[in-house]
Design a protein around this motif. Sequence first.
Motif, PDB file in Angstrom:
ATOM      1  N   VAL A 131      -1.888 -14.854  -0.147  1.00  0.00           N
ATOM      2  CA  VAL A 131      -2.894 -13.813  -0.345  1.00  0.00           C
ATOM      3  C   VAL A 131      -3.601 -13.482   0.957  1.00  0.00           C
ATOM      4  O   VAL A 131      -3.974 -12.343   1.217  1.00  0.00           O
ATOM      5  CB  VAL A 131      -3.910 -14.263  -1.422  1.00  0.00           C
ATOM      6  CG1 VAL A 131      -5.055 -13.273  -1.527  1.00  0.00           C
ATOM      7  CG2 VAL A 131      -3.212 -14.406  -2.769  1.00  0.00           C
ATOM      8  N   LYS A 132      -3.776 -14.488   1.813  1.00  0.00           N
ATOM      9  CA  LYS A 132      -4.521 -14.304   3.044  1.00  0.00           C
ATOM     10  C   LYS A 132      -3.622 -14.039   4.238  1.00  0.00           C
ATOM     11  O   LYS A 132      -4.017 -14.221   5.380  1.00  0.00           O
ATOM     12  CB  LYS A 132      -5.363 -15.567   3.320  1.00  0.00           C
ATOM     13  CG  LYS A 132      -6.415 -15.822   2.247  1.00  0.00           C
ATOM     14  CD  LYS A 132      -7.412 -14.690   2.146  1.00  0.00           C
ATOM     15  CE  LYS A 132      -8.107 -14.488   3.456  1.00  0.00           C
ATOM     16  NZ  LYS A 132      -8.867 -13.208   3.474  1.00  0.00           N
ATOM     17  N   ALA A 133      -2.381 -13.623   4.002  1.00  0.00           N
ATOM     18  CA  ALA A 133      -1.443 -13.393   5.090  1.00  0.00           C
ATOM     19  C   ALA A 133      -2.037 -12.440   6.117  1.00  0.00           C
ATOM     20  O   ALA A 133      -2.584 -11.394   5.770  1.00  0.00           O
ATOM     21  CB  ALA A 133      -0.155 -12.804   4.533  1.00  0.00           C
ATOM     22  N   CYS A 134      -1.938 -12.822   7.378  1.00  0.00           N
ATOM     23  CA  CYS A 134      -2.461 -11.993   8.448  1.00  0.00           C
ATOM     24  C   CYS A 134      -1.307 -11.490   9.299  1.00  0.00           C
ATOM     25  O   CYS A 134      -0.481 -12.281   9.755  1.00  0.00           O
ATOM     26  CB  CYS A 134      -3.445 -12.790   9.306  1.00  0.00           C
ATOM     27  SG  CYS A 134      -4.215 -11.808  10.612  1.00  0.00           S
ATOM     28  N   GLY A 135      -1.239 -10.194   9.508  1.00  0.00           N
ATOM     29  CA  GLY A 135      -0.153  -9.622  10.274  1.00  0.00           C
ATOM     30  C   GLY A 135       0.609  -8.611   9.442  1.00  0.00           C
ATOM     31  O   GLY A 135       0.349  -8.434   8.253  1.00  0.00           O
ATOM     32  N   PRO A 136       1.564  -7.930  10.063  1.00  0.00           N
ATOM     33  CA  PRO A 136       2.316  -6.893   9.351  1.00  0.00           C
ATOM     34  C   PRO A 136       3.179  -7.476   8.248  1.00  0.00           C
ATOM     35  O   PRO A 136       3.921  -8.437   8.456  1.00  0.00           O
ATOM     36  CB  PRO A 136       3.172  -6.259  10.456  1.00  0.00           C
ATOM     37  CG  PRO A 136       3.314  -7.335  11.485  1.00  0.00           C
ATOM     38  CD  PRO A 136       2.021  -8.098  11.457  1.00  0.00           C
ATOM     39  N   SER A 137       3.058  -6.931   7.034  1.00  0.00           N
ATOM     40  CA  SER A 137       3.869  -7.410   5.916  1.00  0.00           C
ATOM     41  C   SER A 137       5.177  -6.661   5.813  1.00  0.00           C
ATOM     42  O   SER A 137       6.155  -7.170   5.268  1.00  0.00           O
ATOM     43  CB  SER A 137       3.087  -7.273   4.610  1.00  0.00           C
ATOM     44  OG  SER A 137       2.682  -5.929   4.418  1.00  0.00           O
ATOM     45  N   GLY A 138       5.222  -5.441   6.361  1.00  0.00           N
ATOM     46  CA  GLY A 138       6.453  -4.671   6.316  1.00  0.00           C
ATOM     47  C   GLY A 138       6.728  -4.087   4.939  1.00  0.00           C
ATOM     48  O   GLY A 138       5.962  -4.243   3.988  1.00  0.00           O
ATOM     49  N   PHE A 139       7.858  -3.408   4.845  1.00  0.00           N
ATOM     50  CA  PHE A 139       8.316  -2.796   3.600  1.00  0.00           C
ATOM     51  C   PHE A 139       9.302  -3.747   2.930  1.00  0.00           C
ATOM     52  O   PHE A 139      10.077  -4.412   3.622  1.00  0.00           O
ATOM     53  CB  PHE A 139       8.996  -1.455   3.927  1.00  0.00           C
ATOM     54  CG  PHE A 139       9.621  -0.786   2.739  1.00  0.00           C
ATOM     55  CD1 PHE A 139       8.843  -0.075   1.853  1.00  0.00           C
ATOM     56  CD2 PHE A 139      10.975  -0.892   2.497  1.00  0.00           C
ATOM     57  CE1 PHE A 139       9.414   0.544   0.745  1.00  0.00           C
ATOM     58  CE2 PHE A 139      11.555  -0.281   1.402  1.00  0.00           C
ATOM     59  CZ  PHE A 139      10.769   0.433   0.521  1.00  0.00           C
ATOM     60  N   PRO A 140       9.307  -3.890   1.622  1.00  0.00           N
ATOM     61  CA  PRO A 140       8.534  -3.129   0.636  1.00  0.00           C
ATOM     62  C   PRO A 140       7.187  -3.748   0.267  1.00  0.00           C
ATOM     63  O   PRO A 140       6.496  -3.216  -0.586  1.00  0.00           O
ATOM     64  CB  PRO A 140       9.465  -3.122  -0.569  1.00  0.00           C
ATOM     65  CG  PRO A 140      10.138  -4.459  -0.499  1.00  0.00           C
ATOM     66  CD  PRO A 140      10.361  -4.716   0.974  1.00  0.00           C
ATOM     67  N   ALA A 141       6.834  -4.890   0.893  1.00  0.00           N
ATOM     68  CA  ALA A 141       5.616  -5.594   0.488  1.00  0.00           C
ATOM     69  C   ALA A 141       4.380  -4.709   0.572  1.00  0.00           C
ATOM     70  O   ALA A 141       3.481  -4.809  -0.268  1.00  0.00           O
ATOM     71  CB  ALA A 141       5.431  -6.842   1.338  1.00  0.00           C
ATOM     72  N   LEU A 142       4.321  -3.821   1.563  1.00  0.00           N
ATOM     73  CA  LEU A 142       3.128  -2.988   1.723  1.00  0.00           C
ATOM     74  C   LEU A 142       2.928  -2.032   0.555  1.00  0.00           C
ATOM     75  O   LEU A 142       1.832  -1.500   0.366  1.00  0.00           O
ATOM     76  CB  LEU A 142       3.172  -2.229   3.042  1.00  0.00           C
ATOM     77  CG  LEU A 142       4.325  -1.254   3.319  1.00  0.00           C
ATOM     78  CD1 LEU A 142       4.099   0.106   2.667  1.00  0.00           C
ATOM     79  CD2 LEU A 142       4.532  -1.087   4.805  1.00  0.00           C
TER      80      LEU A 142
END
Length: 274
Positions: free
Chosen positions: A107-118
């Motif tokens: 939940v607290k991931a920091c940084g770009p999640s990319g597609f499709p997560a975004l």
Amino acid sequence: MTHRMRWILCVMAAAIGSGSSAQSKHAPPGLAGLWETETAVALLNGELDGAGPDTRTGVNAAGPPAQELALFRRVKLWNKPPYNAEWEAKSRAAAAPAGAGDIQQLVKACGPSGFPALMENPTSDGMFQLVVTPEETLILIPNGDVRQIFTDGRGHPQGDSLWPTLLGDSIGTWNGKSLIIDTIARKAGPIVPLPIPGMANLSDQAHFTERLQLIDPDTLQNEMTIADPQRLSHSWRVSIRYKRVTEVDRLIPINCAENDRDTVVNGKLTIAPP
């Protein structure tokens, strides 16, 4: 009816037909604006508190980490896809019961999640803005990422011009009230780039098709189909819904490394003042 009258009627019919066809290739009104997932809405208003046992992990969500554990039941892209036999075995070997610490890390991931997560970020920084132009539709993410969906008729790059990235390459077409999005060249790896056991993992051959459409003035639906000939036995279909954001009138930039406003207190997400 005279020959001239028939000719006039034919010209009028052709013009009407042409106008109808052209209209179907343009964006419907109301799509632009600020959106967030229905899960984010549920998380912020407390609907996920005390949600009971998690069907994916078997962990009872009656304690403090109830919010985080309940997310796995809501976020479709965090669940296991229809793997083929090889990747089903790899998934089982890597699987481990998810603990509250793992889920808070997710939940607290920091940084770009990319597609499709975004497209299915369930946290308070998952708001995105849709900007529609005749040439492309843009999806703006608070961390600065921009997903470009070209709608001017161009195709995907070919040969050496195409290489996998976190966002992939997206082109789109308007079909009535729907935006049909075709995405390829998404970098291989887990849906969310974190070492969380059981997180869905796709190859760089994954092919994504999305149908983005307004259900009502304040509800947007994304019907996503994922095909991956290397890792999936059949297409993986998920349906994601978003609610229009009306509390703010602009996208708020977020840098989670420097200005983390989504602190976890006693196992629950809170929003701290800037």
